[in-house]
Structures are given as C-alpha cells and as structure tokens.
Design a protein around this motif. Structure first.
Motif: not given
Length: 65
Positions: A59-65
């Motif tokens: 799975t992939y998820r958006k990285r937090s900044k």
C-alpha cells in the motif's frame, strides 16, 4: 500483519509439522530457506506466503510534511 507476524505463523506451522524440515518438505520448499526466514536472514517470499495461505499486499499513503 508484518514480517514478524509471518515468522511467528511459520514457526507455529513448523512446530505442528514436527520440524522446519518436515514443513519445508510438505510445501516443496528448501529447509535452509525456511530456516533463513525464521532466523531473519531473509524476508518471507511468495512461496512461503502461499504455503501459509497469505499474499503480499503493498500500500501507499501520502507522506506527512
């Protein structure tokens, strides 16, 4: 489920089969490969996952900044 959970499941299955070698032979795998996975020298690959009734899901998820 992560790789450590897979290793625990594999260890339990080997115990039920009587040994790592017995489980490996029942699943047409190398006993040295099974040992390497249990000793964390290798990651569980598709052949071990299939023998355990599992599949790898990425799975992939958006990285937090």
């Amino acid at each position: 489920m992560d790789a450590q959970d897979v290793r625990l499941l594999l260890a339990n299955q080997c115990q039920l089969a009587g040994s790592q070698k017995a489980w490996a032979e029942m699943n047409d795998l190398s006993s040295s490969y099974v040992c390497d996975v249990l000793m964390q020298r290798r990651e569980p690959g598709d052949s071990i996952l299939a023998a355990l009734g599992l599949e790898r899901v990425v799975t992939y998820r958006k990285r937090s900044k």
